[in-house]
Motif scaffolding. Sequence first.
Motif, mmCIF file in Angstrom:
data_model
loop_
_atom_site.group_PDB
_atom_site.id
_atom_site.type_symbol
_atom_site.label_atom_id
_atom_site.label_comp_id
_atom_site.label_asym_id
_atom_site.label_seq_id
_atom_site.Cartn_x
_atom_site.Cartn_y
_atom_site.Cartn_z
ATOM 1 N N TYR A 75 0.838 -1.194 0.000
ATOM 2 C CA TYR A 75 0.000 0.000 0.000
ATOM 3 C C TYR A 75 0.878 1.251 0.000
ATOM 4 C CZ TYR A 75 -3.277 -3.342 2.241
ATOM 5 O OH TYR A 75 -4.062 -4.428 2.556
ATOM 6 N N TYR A 96 0.370 5.267 1.235
ATOM 7 C CA TYR A 96 -0.465 6.244 1.905
ATOM 8 C C TYR A 96 0.228 7.604 1.859
ATOM 9 C CZ TYR A 96 -3.207 2.608 4.380
ATOM 10 O OH TYR A 96 -4.020 1.561 4.717
ATOM 11 N N ALA A 131 -5.175 11.589 9.593
ATOM 12 C CA ALA A 131 -5.022 10.148 9.443
ATOM 13 C C ALA A 131 -4.363 9.843 8.093
ATOM 14 C CB ALA A 131 -6.388 9.468 9.514
ATOM 15 N N LEU A 146 -5.155 6.602 1.986
ATOM 16 C CA LEU A 146 -4.738 5.576 1.036
ATOM 17 C C LEU A 146 -4.743 6.149 -0.380
ATOM 18 C CD1 LEU A 146 -3.975 2.579 0.587
ATOM 19 C CD2 LEU A 146 -6.429 2.121 0.297
ATOM 20 N N PRO A 183 -6.293 -9.856 1.931
ATOM 21 C CA PRO A 183 -7.632 -9.801 2.519
ATOM 22 C C PRO A 183 -8.059 -11.111 3.168
ATOM 23 C CG PRO A 183 -7.632 -8.798 0.363
ATOM 24 C CD PRO A 183 -6.287 -9.434 0.535
ATOM 25 N N THR A 241 -3.882 -7.320 9.136
ATOM 26 C CA THR A 241 -3.043 -6.294 9.733
ATOM 27 C C THR A 241 -2.078 -5.735 8.708
ATOM 28 O OG1 THR A 241 -3.191 -7.375 11.885
ATOM 29 C CG2 THR A 241 -1.376 -5.825 11.551
ATOM 30 N N GLN A 242 -1.989 -4.420 8.645
ATOM 31 C CA GLN A 242 -1.034 -3.752 7.779
ATOM 32 C C GLN A 242 0.166 -3.318 8.611
ATOM 33 O OE1 GLN A 242 -2.738 -0.667 5.299
ATOM 34 N NE2 GLN A 242 -4.585 -1.865 4.930
ATOM 35 N N TYR A 280 -12.963 -6.134 11.969
ATOM 36 C CA TYR A 280 -11.593 -6.217 12.455
ATOM 37 C C TYR A 280 -11.137 -4.815 12.799
ATOM 38 C CZ TYR A 280 -6.839 -8.083 12.749
ATOM 39 O OH TYR A 280 -5.613 -8.499 13.192
ATOM 40 N N LEU A 296 -8.061 -2.296 14.722
ATOM 41 C CA LEU A 296 -6.635 -2.230 15.017
ATOM 42 C C LEU A 296 -6.324 -0.916 15.724
ATOM 43 C CD1 LEU A 296 -7.121 -2.992 11.691
ATOM 44 C CD2 LEU A 296 -4.814 -3.850 12.044
ATOM 45 N N PHE A 319 2.056 -0.988 14.395
ATOM 46 C CA PHE A 319 0.929 -1.803 14.830
ATOM 47 C C PHE A 319 1.083 -2.152 16.299
ATOM 48 C CE2 PHE A 319 -2.369 -4.768 14.962
ATOM 49 C CZ PHE A 319 -1.901 -5.962 15.510
ATOM 50 N N ASN A 341 -12.457 -5.086 0.798
ATOM 51 C CA ASN A 341 -11.085 -5.460 0.477
ATOM 52 C C ASN A 341 -10.101 -5.217 1.614
ATOM 53 O OD1 ASN A 341 -10.095 -6.857 -1.646
ATOM 54 N ND2 ASN A 341 -9.480 -5.067 -2.822
ATOM 55 N N ARG A 342 -10.638 -5.179 2.847
ATOM 56 C CA ARG A 342 -9.790 -4.954 4.024
ATOM 57 C C ARG A 342 -9.131 -3.579 4.001
ATOM 58 N NH1 ARG A 342 -11.779 -7.402 7.957
ATOM 59 N NH2 ARG A 342 -12.275 -9.584 7.477
ATOM 60 N N LYS A 343 -9.697 -2.630 3.285
ATOM 61 C CA LYS A 343 -9.193 -1.257 3.336
ATOM 62 C C LYS A 343 -9.381 -0.720 4.747
ATOM 63 C CE LYS A 343 -10.283 3.297 1.414
ATOM 64 N NZ LYS A 343 -11.072 4.020 0.391
ATOM 65 N N LEU A 344 -8.335 -0.117 5.290
ATOM 66 C CA LEU A 344 -8.410 0.424 6.640
ATOM 67 C C LEU A 344 -9.126 1.768 6.619
ATOM 68 C CD1 LEU A 344 -4.911 -0.317 8.237
ATOM 69 C CD2 LEU A 344 -7.075 -1.512 8.596
ATOM 70 N N TRP A 383 -9.688 4.925 9.021
ATOM 71 C CA TRP A 383 -8.948 5.450 10.165
ATOM 72 C C TRP A 383 -9.733 6.488 10.942
ATOM 73 C CZ3 TRP A 383 -3.738 4.018 11.059
ATOM 74 C CH2 TRP A 383 -3.150 3.244 10.045
ATOM 75 N N GLY A 384 -9.498 6.509 12.259
ATOM 76 C CA GLY A 384 -9.890 7.649 13.049
ATOM 77 C C GLY A 384 -8.841 8.749 12.905
#
Lengths: 114, 113
Positions: free
Chosen positions: A33, A35, A42, A45, A97, A102-103, B32, B34, B46, B98-101, B103-104
């Motif tokens: 990825y 960003y 934040a 992406l 996916p 976890t990234q 999910y 994190l 992480f 697609n598991r795109k995060l 964010w806050g």
Amino acid sequence: DAMVIQNPRYQVTQFGKPVTLSCSQTLNHNVMYWYQQKSSQAPKLLFHYYDKDFNNEADTPDNFQSRRPNTSFCFLDIRSPGLGDAAMYLCATSRGPQGGETQYFGPGTRLLVL
Amino acid sequence: DQQVKQNSPSLSVQEGRISILNCDYTNSMFDYFLWYKKYPAEGPTFLISISSIKDKNEDGRFTVFLNKSAKHLSLHIVPSQPGDSAVYFCAASDAGNNRKLIWGLGTSLGVNP
């Protein structure tokens, strides 16, 4: 140690002069990825690769391009940097996916545009 | 529309006490969650995660609690140390995206010696 590496850590470029940021990973992850993060915000992406499949975010400017020549490396090309592109650029990886949510992030490259 | 909200921009805690960072979400498809920790001029690190099938996950001094009915999660740090001073980001994802995060905006934690 398995990790995500970004070079350089700091990059200075001139307005309109193309610049390339690089990212490599030893985690053997499928997904990489890119960003953009500006201070107090934040991470945003820009795009990601799932293996060789490129996925662009709808609001990523055309000025930003990416290449992933192999599993380990990914590049971010900014074709004509503007003053508004000054930011921290973060590379991240994940297993994918289905395999891992976890990234993991690299240390980032701070880009300054003069 | 902010799907992940961290309503406290900053938090100050005394060393040795508990730090509680909060996060709310609106999308019921998130499964999910994190927490990442970020120092200035570095990439996010992480910290800990939790799947929606659990309500608690613990790793050393860090515990994350998930309350699905309230769409709320919290990160507890016990005991807090000066080295914990950083910005903490909450993020969420779902398989359908697609598991795109998502964010806050982060909470800046300061731990005072």
